[in-house]
Design a protein around this motif. Structure first.
Motif, PDB file in Angstrom:
ATOM      1  N   LEU A  77      -8.518 -64.658 -38.867  1.00 36.16           N
ATOM      2  CA  LEU A  77      -8.732 -63.228 -39.126  1.00 36.16           C
ATOM      3  C   LEU A  77      -9.732 -62.971 -40.249  1.00 36.16           C
ATOM      4  O   LEU A  77     -10.110 -61.830 -40.478  1.00 36.16           O
ATOM      5  CB  LEU A  77      -7.400 -62.563 -39.467  1.00 36.16           C
ATOM      6  CG  LEU A  77      -6.314 -62.647 -38.394  1.00 36.16           C
ATOM      7  CD1 LEU A  77      -5.014 -62.035 -38.909  1.00 36.16           C
ATOM      8  CD2 LEU A  77      -6.758 -61.969 -37.116  1.00 36.16           C
ATOM      9  N   GLN A  78     -10.108 -64.021 -40.946  1.00 34.07           N
ATOM     10  CA  GLN A  78     -10.959 -63.885 -42.133  1.00 34.07           C
ATOM     11  C   GLN A  78     -10.380 -62.830 -43.071  1.00 34.07           C
ATOM     12  O   GLN A  78     -11.064 -61.928 -43.544  1.00 34.07           O
ATOM     13  CB  GLN A  78     -12.390 -63.562 -41.735  1.00 34.07           C
ATOM     14  CG  GLN A  78     -13.026 -64.644 -40.890  1.00 34.07           C
ATOM     15  CD  GLN A  78     -14.433 -64.306 -40.430  1.00 34.07           C
ATOM     16  OE1 GLN A  78     -14.883 -63.178 -40.504  1.00 34.07           O
ATOM     17  NE2 GLN A  78     -15.135 -65.325 -39.946  1.00 34.07           N
ATOM     18  N   ALA A  79      -9.083 -62.977 -43.315  1.00 34.68           N
ATOM     19  CA  ALA A  79      -8.330 -61.998 -44.101  1.00 34.68           C
ATOM     20  C   ALA A  79      -8.443 -62.275 -45.594  1.00 34.68           C
ATOM     21  O   ALA A  79      -8.595 -63.421 -46.022  1.00 34.68           O
ATOM     22  CB  ALA A  79      -6.864 -62.029 -43.685  1.00 34.68           C
ATOM     23  N   ALA A  80      -8.353 -61.214 -46.356  1.00 36.64           N
ATOM     24  CA  ALA A  80      -8.343 -61.329 -47.813  1.00 36.64           C
ATOM     25  C   ALA A  80      -7.002 -61.916 -48.257  1.00 36.64           C
ATOM     26  O   ALA A  80      -5.982 -61.716 -47.582  1.00 36.64           O
ATOM     27  CB  ALA A  80      -8.552 -59.953 -48.443  1.00 36.64           C
ATOM     28  N   PRO A  81      -6.978 -62.620 -49.368  1.00 34.61           N
ATOM     29  CA  PRO A  81      -5.722 -63.199 -49.852  1.00 34.61           C
ATOM     30  C   PRO A  81      -4.638 -62.123 -50.043  1.00 34.61           C
ATOM     31  O   PRO A  81      -4.921 -61.025 -50.530  1.00 34.61           O
ATOM     32  CB  PRO A  81      -6.099 -63.810 -51.208  1.00 34.61           C
ATOM     33  CG  PRO A  81      -7.568 -64.038 -51.114  1.00 34.61           C
ATOM     34  CD  PRO A  81      -8.098 -62.942 -50.242  1.00 34.61           C
ATOM     35  N   GLY A  82      -3.438 -62.453 -49.615  1.00 34.38           N
ATOM     36  CA  GLY A  82      -2.305 -61.545 -49.804  1.00 34.38           C
ATOM     37  C   GLY A  82      -2.191 -60.432 -48.783  1.00 34.38           C
ATOM     38  O   GLY A  82      -1.334 -59.570 -48.901  1.00 34.38           O
ATOM     39  N   THR A  83      -3.052 -60.426 -47.762  1.00 37.49           N
ATOM     40  CA  THR A  83      -2.999 -59.336 -46.791  1.00 37.49           C
ATOM     41  C   THR A  83      -2.368 -59.745 -45.469  1.00 37.49           C
ATOM     42  O   THR A  83      -2.233 -58.925 -44.573  1.00 37.49           O
ATOM     43  CB  THR A  83      -4.409 -58.778 -46.509  1.00 37.49           C
ATOM     44  OG1 THR A  83      -5.221 -59.830 -45.974  1.00 37.49           O
ATOM     45  CG2 THR A  83      -5.047 -58.220 -47.773  1.00 37.49           C
TER      46      THR A  83
END
Length: 155
Positions: A77-83
């Motif tokens: 997902l190329q997600a930001a940390p903690g999301t």
């Protein structure tokens, strides 16, 4: 020495490395659900319903498989940390039900402890409001007079 009745009033030290509540309020996390299956000596976690497809990850332990699956989901997902959060349940219905029962029991215990704290606080307010001393109220409630003072100061 404290009485066993005072155990539910013991303060739990807050973690010092945790973000402030204001920082948490600004972060929105999405929880994805996966299932864990034991195959031989490996665990495999499968995460369906991801926007970018399916993720499968393995690990030698349940924890390793969860961490590896979460890492794969974050990468996909190329997600930001903690999301991104990942909730993994066993694929076996009996194992999943057993873990659910433990969670339900823990929630019930926490709710019962809070109900006890609330009842004691209310009783201490009523008794001392009627002129009972902290010592007498504490004796009736199975607590020390110091604890009664703490409870009423926090109210």
């Amino acid at each position: 020495m404290r009485s066993p009745h005072e155990a539910v009033f013991e303060a739990v030290e807050p973690a010092t490395d945790v973000a402030s509540p204001d920082e948490f309020a600004r972060v929105q996390a999405t929880t994805y659900h996966g299932t864990g299956t034991r195959t031989g000596k490996q665990w495999t976690v499968t995460v369906h319903d991801l926007p970018g497809g399916l993720v499968k990850a393995q690990g030698a332990t349940w924890r390793d498989a969860q961490i590896n699956a979460l890492t794969c989901v974050v990468d996909l997902l190329q997600a930001a940390p903690g999301t991104v959060c990942l909730a993994v349940t066993p694929d076996d219905p009996q194992a999943a039900a057993a873990l659910d029962a433990v969670t339900a029991a823990r929630v019930a215990r926490a709710e019962a402890e809070q109900a006890e704290r609330d009842a004691v606080r209310r009783a201490a307010q009523i008794l001392t409001g009627q002129g009972w001393t902290y010592r007498d109220a504490g004796t009736a409630l199975g607590l020390s007079h110091q604890r009664i003072g703490q409870i009423l100061a926090d109210a």
